[in-house]
Design an enzyme around this catalytic site. Structure first.
Site, PDB file in Angstrom:
ATOM      1  CB  ILE A  20      -0.898  -0.055   1.059  1.00 31.60           C
ATOM      2  CG1 ILE A  20      -1.864  -1.274   1.334  1.00 31.60           C
ATOM      3  CG2 ILE A  20      -1.870   1.191   1.365  1.00 31.60           C
ATOM      4  CD1 ILE A  20      -2.825  -1.496   2.392  1.00 31.60           C
ATOM      5  CG  LEU A  43      14.538  -1.866   2.072  1.00 32.68           C
ATOM      6  CD1 LEU A  43      15.938  -1.823   1.539  1.00 32.68           C
ATOM      7  CD2 LEU A  43      13.669  -1.658   1.335  1.00 32.68           C
ATOM      8  CB  THR A 137      -6.197  -2.970   9.746  1.00 34.20           C
ATOM      9  OG1 THR A 137      -7.322  -4.218   9.243  1.00 34.20           O
ATOM     10  CG2 THR A 137      -5.801  -3.536  11.090  1.00 34.20           C
ATOM     11  CG  ASP A 138     -11.353  -4.192   8.169  1.00 31.13           C
ATOM     12  OD1 ASP A 138     -10.093  -4.869   8.478  1.00 31.13           O
ATOM     13  OD2 ASP A 138     -12.249  -4.831   7.367  1.00 31.13           O
ATOM     14  CD  GLU A 139      -7.424  -8.534   9.648  1.00 28.92           C
ATOM     15  OE1 GLU A 139      -6.646  -8.975  10.524  1.00 28.92           O
ATOM     16  OE2 GLU A 139      -7.009  -8.621   8.539  1.00 28.92           O
ATOM     17  CE1 TYR A 163      -1.401  -6.115  10.560  1.00 26.09           C
ATOM     18  CE2 TYR A 163      -3.692  -6.835  10.664  1.00 26.09           C
ATOM     19  CZ  TYR A 163      -2.682  -6.054  10.168  1.00 26.09           C
ATOM     20  OH  TYR A 163      -3.113  -5.019   9.240  1.00 26.09           O
ATOM     21  CB  ALA A 165      -3.746  -7.964  19.540  1.00 21.30           C
ATOM     22  CE  LYS A 167      -2.053  -1.590  11.598  1.00 20.23           C
ATOM     23  NZ  LYS A 167      -1.061  -0.649  11.058  1.00 20.23           N
TER      24      LYS A 167
HETATM   25  P1  NAD Z   1       3.496  -4.733   3.538  1.00 19.78           P
HETATM   26  O1  NAD Z   1       3.640  -5.856   4.405  1.00 19.78           O
HETATM   27  O2  NAD Z   1       2.966  -5.117   2.116  1.00 19.78           O
HETATM   28  O3  NAD Z   1       4.415  -3.580   3.457  1.00 19.78           O
HETATM   29  C1  NAD Z   1       4.987  -3.152   4.873  1.00 19.78           C
HETATM   30  C2  NAD Z   1       6.165  -2.255   4.651  1.00 19.78           C
HETATM   31  O4  NAD Z   1       6.643  -2.027   5.966  1.00 19.78           O
HETATM   32  C3  NAD Z   1       7.204  -3.014   3.987  1.00 19.78           C
HETATM   33  O5  NAD Z   1       7.929  -2.394   3.059  1.00 19.78           O
HETATM   34  C4  NAD Z   1       8.132  -3.163   5.303  1.00 19.78           C
HETATM   35  O6  NAD Z   1       9.568  -3.444   4.823  1.00 19.78           O
HETATM   36  C5  NAD Z   1       8.131  -2.182   6.053  1.00 19.78           C
HETATM   37  N1  NAD Z   1       8.326  -2.433   7.477  1.00 19.78           N
HETATM   38  C6  NAD Z   1       8.154  -3.533   8.181  1.00 19.78           C
HETATM   39  N2  NAD Z   1       8.732  -3.262   9.407  1.00 19.78           N
HETATM   40  C7  NAD Z   1       9.458  -2.067   9.250  1.00 19.78           C
HETATM   41  C8  NAD Z   1      10.226  -1.379  10.223  1.00 19.78           C
HETATM   42  N3  NAD Z   1      10.300  -1.992  11.529  1.00 19.78           N
HETATM   43  N4  NAD Z   1      10.609  -0.325  10.074  1.00 19.78           N
HETATM   44  C9  NAD Z   1      10.297   0.418   8.694  1.00 19.78           C
HETATM   45  N5  NAD Z   1       9.570  -0.386   7.841  1.00 19.78           N
HETATM   46  C10 NAD Z   1       9.184  -1.536   8.267  1.00 19.78           C
HETATM   47  O7  NAD Z   1       1.891  -4.057   3.973  1.00 19.78           O
HETATM   48  P2  NAD Z   1       0.633  -3.344   3.409  1.00 19.78           P
HETATM   49  O8  NAD Z   1      -0.357  -4.397   3.013  1.00 19.78           O
HETATM   50  O9  NAD Z   1       1.226  -2.296   2.455  1.00 19.78           O
HETATM   51  O10 NAD Z   1       0.214  -2.845   4.633  1.00 19.78           O
HETATM   52  C11 NAD Z   1       0.468  -1.153   4.887  1.00 19.78           C
HETATM   53  C12 NAD Z   1      -0.154  -0.768   6.129  1.00 19.78           C
HETATM   54  O11 NAD Z   1      -1.727  -0.882   5.935  1.00 19.78           O
HETATM   55  C13 NAD Z   1      -0.066  -1.562   7.394  1.00 19.78           C
HETATM   56  O12 NAD Z   1       0.172  -0.780   8.469  1.00 19.78           O
HETATM   57  C14 NAD Z   1      -1.182  -2.289   7.562  1.00 19.78           C
HETATM   58  O13 NAD Z   1      -1.603  -2.532   9.055  1.00 19.78           O
HETATM   59  C15 NAD Z   1      -2.283  -1.423   6.836  1.00 19.78           C
HETATM   60  N6  NAD Z   1      -3.574  -2.149   6.084  1.00 19.78           N
HETATM   61  C16 NAD Z   1      -3.251  -3.118   5.296  1.00 19.78           C
HETATM   62  C17 NAD Z   1      -4.568  -3.636   4.607  1.00 19.78           C
HETATM   63  C18 NAD Z   1      -4.141  -4.817   3.629  1.00 19.78           C
HETATM   64  O14 NAD Z   1      -5.326  -5.116   3.046  1.00 19.78           O
HETATM   65  N7  NAD Z   1      -3.075  -5.102   3.153  1.00 19.78           N
HETATM   66  C19 NAD Z   1      -5.896  -3.179   5.156  1.00 19.78           C
HETATM   67  C20 NAD Z   1      -5.850  -2.278   5.843  1.00 19.78           C
HETATM   68  C21 NAD Z   1      -4.634  -1.642   6.596  1.00 19.78           C
HETATM   69  O1  TDX Z   2      -4.320 -19.208   1.459  1.00 22.47           O
HETATM   70  C1  TDX Z   2      -5.178 -18.423   1.929  1.00 22.47           C
HETATM   71  N1  TDX Z   2      -6.142 -19.187   2.139  1.00 22.47           N
HETATM   72  C2  TDX Z   2      -7.398 -18.407   2.590  1.00 22.47           C
HETATM   73  O2  TDX Z   2      -8.584 -19.162   2.604  1.00 22.47           O
HETATM   74  C3  TDX Z   2      -4.845 -17.034   2.588  1.00 22.47           C
HETATM   75  C4  TDX Z   2      -3.529 -16.383   2.556  1.00 22.47           C
HETATM   76  C5  TDX Z   2      -5.921 -16.422   3.057  1.00 22.47           C
HETATM   77  N2  TDX Z   2      -6.951 -17.200   3.321  1.00 22.47           N
HETATM   78  C6  TDX Z   2      -8.304 -16.450   3.767  1.00 22.47           C
HETATM   79  C7  TDX Z   2      -8.185 -15.955   5.262  1.00 22.47           C
HETATM   80  C8  TDX Z   2      -9.011 -14.629   5.197  1.00 22.47           C
HETATM   81  O3  TDX Z   2     -10.298 -15.064   5.487  1.00 22.47           O
HETATM   82  O4  TDX Z   2      -8.669 -15.274   2.875  1.00 22.47           O
HETATM   83  C9  TDX Z   2      -9.115 -14.396   3.632  1.00 22.47           C
HETATM   84  C10 TDX Z   2      -8.014 -13.316   3.443  1.00 22.47           C
HETATM   85  O5  TDX Z   2      -6.612 -13.434   4.144  1.00 22.47           O
HETATM   86  P1  TDX Z   2      -5.503 -12.415   3.908  1.00 22.47           P
HETATM   87  O6  TDX Z   2      -5.286 -12.121   2.566  1.00 22.47           O
HETATM   88  O7  TDX Z   2      -4.390 -12.808   4.747  1.00 22.47           O
HETATM   89  O8  TDX Z   2      -5.988 -11.184   4.838  1.00 22.47           O
HETATM   90  P2  TDX Z   2      -6.398 -10.886   6.206  1.00 22.47           P
HETATM   91  O9  TDX Z   2      -6.335 -11.988   7.146  1.00 22.47           O
HETATM   92  O10 TDX Z   2      -8.179 -10.693   5.994  1.00 22.47           O
HETATM   93  O11 TDX Z   2      -5.997  -9.633   6.593  1.00 22.47           O
HETATM   94  C11 TDX Z   2      -5.935  -8.317   5.421  1.00 22.47           C
HETATM   95  O12 TDX Z   2      -6.762  -7.458   5.649  1.00 22.47           O
HETATM   96  C12 TDX Z   2      -6.830  -6.688   6.618  1.00 22.47           C
HETATM   97  C13 TDX Z   2      -4.517  -8.023   5.589  1.00 22.47           C
HETATM   98  O13 TDX Z   2      -3.489  -8.756   5.497  1.00 22.47           O
HETATM   99  C14 TDX Z   2      -4.141  -7.167   6.734  1.00 22.47           C
HETATM  100  O14 TDX Z   2      -2.938  -6.555   6.830  1.00 22.47           O
HETATM  101  C15 TDX Z   2      -5.151  -6.065   6.783  1.00 22.47           C
HETATM  102  O15 TDX Z   2      -5.166  -5.220   8.011  1.00 22.47           O
END
Ligand code: NAD
Ligand code: TDX
Length: 357
Positions: A20, A43, A137-139, A163, A165, A167
């Site tokens: 993101i 990284l 996150t909504d989680e 995770y 908890a 956040k």
């Molecule tokens: P991601 O895992 O793809 O990226 C996380 C980045 O943070 C990576 O580039 C990593 O190197 C960096 N990072 C990790 N630990 C670090 C540290 N100690 N210092 C500096 N950098 C560090 O994550 P994402 O999916 O892009 O999520 C970004 C943010 O959005 C997170 O805070 C996550 O909780 C939130 N979020 C994600 C989702 C989702 O669906 N992916 C949804 C809602 C909120």
């Molecule tokens: O292999 C899989 N099979 C499966 O059934 C994986 C990886 C996931 N799942 C299920 C678990 C969840 O119900 O799919 C759903 C989505 O799983 P994830 O992609 O791991 O996402 P989720 O656990 O919902 O969390 C994501 O959304 C909120 C992000 O990883 C979080 O960073 C964000 O905060």
């Protein structure tokens, strides 16, 4: 209020080499030409410098972008960086983000998500940063039964996984710094993102690349769990709207208005890439698996003028297309070659703080 699109400002984006964060950097480079952006990232395995390889060099040459390798949980390093760079605003994306990894080992989640957020808040407060957007996150709200109303910003915090908890802990810290120290902090809580540059450990990219390679598609439990899916660009526009127009001390929910059962999502992906649904395997469920997420984003609509712009159908189709068109990107992730660019960039990224003086 922070700088608007018409004036210059210096912003720190943390985690800007991740999924993101890198999409957010792209959005700012495209739509906020007056801003100077610093991308701070440790990284970790989740980072991929190739996410920005096509835009970073030109932006860097133009003085609009620079990368700093660093750990948000390192207090001396963060204090030094903030003193040197005098940021106007922070958009804090850096986190450990994968629920399954937090079940295997919670320690990195507490360190980066909780301690890292506290360290950044202290560094930002000390340096007089004017606005701090904490991306959450909504989680943190836990989960819903099928007939329960969607999460609002007033829903009690009830996280299920290490995770979520961690956040939740970071959200509480961010809001406490507003209340106690008067810091201008805004918290955003978004539902499940999908789109380009997502690391193929999360459901949608994992299913796309497995389906393309003819590998099994592991569905946890019976695939009945429901997620609300949002395209990453819509989320990034929400974070930008919160940064520019949110009220300090407030929380804003963002969602995609696209609730889907996991099994339906996986079946659609299999069809979209022309793979057989026989690749689907029902596997052992995730412990503590949240049943359903749904987001009420009426507050973001009313106060920020924000709504998601893409339907799930459009967004998923575009995302499948992106993974088809960018096989090299995910193949280098899968075979580990993407770490080479991370190591290369890390070697010069270390000079970032010195360069700021
Ligand atoms: P991601 O895992 O793809 O990226 C996380 C980045 O943070 C990576 O580039 C990593 O190197 C960096 N990072 C990790 N630990 C670090 C540290 N100690 N210092 C500096 N950098 C560090 O994550 P994402 O999916 O892009 O999520 C970004 C943010 O959005 C997170 O805070 C996550 O909780 C939130 N979020 C994600 C989702 C989702 O669906 N992916 C949804 C809602 C909120
Ligand atoms: O292999 C899989 N099979 C499966 O059934 C994986 C990886 C996931 N799942 C299920 C678990 C969840 O119900 O799919 C759903 C989505 O799983 P994830 O992609 O791991 O996402 P989720 O656990 O919902 O969390 C994501 O959304 C909120 C992000 O990883 C979080 O960073 C964000 O905060």
């Amino acid at each position: 209020m922070v700088k608007t699109s018409t004036t210059a400002g210096r912003i720190l984006v943390t985690g800007g080499m991740g999924f993101i964060g890198s999409n957010f950097v792209r959005l700012l480079l495209a739509e906020r030409p007056g801003w100077e952006m610093w991308n701070l990232d440790l990284l970790t395995y989740a980072a991929n410098p190739e996410n920005l390889a096509d835009v970073a060099p030109a932006a860097e040459a133009a003085g609009r972008y620079r990368f700093v390798r660093g750990d948000v949980a390192d207090p001396e390093r963060m204090a030094e960086l903030f003193r040197a760079a005098r940021f106007d605003a922070v958009a804090h994306f850096a986190a450990e983000s994968h629920v399954d990894r937090s079940i295997a080992s919670a320690a990195p989640f507490v360190r980066t998500n909780v301690v890292g957020t506290q360290v950044l808040l202290d560094a930002a407060r000390e340096a007089g940063v004017r606005r701090f957007v904490h991306v959450s996150t909504d989680e943190v709200y836990g989960d819903l039964e099928a007939d329960e109303p969607a999460f609002t910003e007033a829903t009690p915090i009830r996280p299920s996984s290490p995770y979520s908890a961690s956040k939740a802990g970071s959200d509480h810290l961010a809001l406490a710094y507003h209340r106690t120290h008067g810091m201008d902090v805004v918290v955003t809580r978004c539902s499940n993102n999908y789109g380009p540059y997502q690391f193929p450990e999360k459901l949608i990219p994992l299913m796309i690349v497995n389906a393309l390679e003819g590998h099994p598609l592991p569905v946890y439990g019976r695939g009945e769990n429901v997620r609300d899916w949002i395209h990453v660009e819509d989320h990034c526009r929400g974070v930008l709207a919160a940064l520019e127009g949110g009220r300090g001390g407030e929380v804003y929910n963002f969602g995609g208005a696209s609730e889907r059962r996991n099994l339906e999502v996986v079946r659609r992906i299999a069809r979209a890439v022309g793979a057989s649904e026989e690749l689907i395997r029902f596997v052992t469920d995730r412990p503590g698996h949240d049943r359903r997420y749904a987001i009420d984003f009426a507050k973001a609509r009313a106060e920020l003028g924000w709504t998601p712009s893409r339907t799930f159908d459009e967004g998923l189709e575009a995302t499948v297309r992106w993974y088809l068109d960018n096989r090299g990107w995910w193949q280098r992730v899968r075979d580990g070659a993407y770490r080479t660019s991370a190591e290369m960039i890390a070697s010069w990224g270390e000079t970032g703080v010195e360069a700021a003086r």
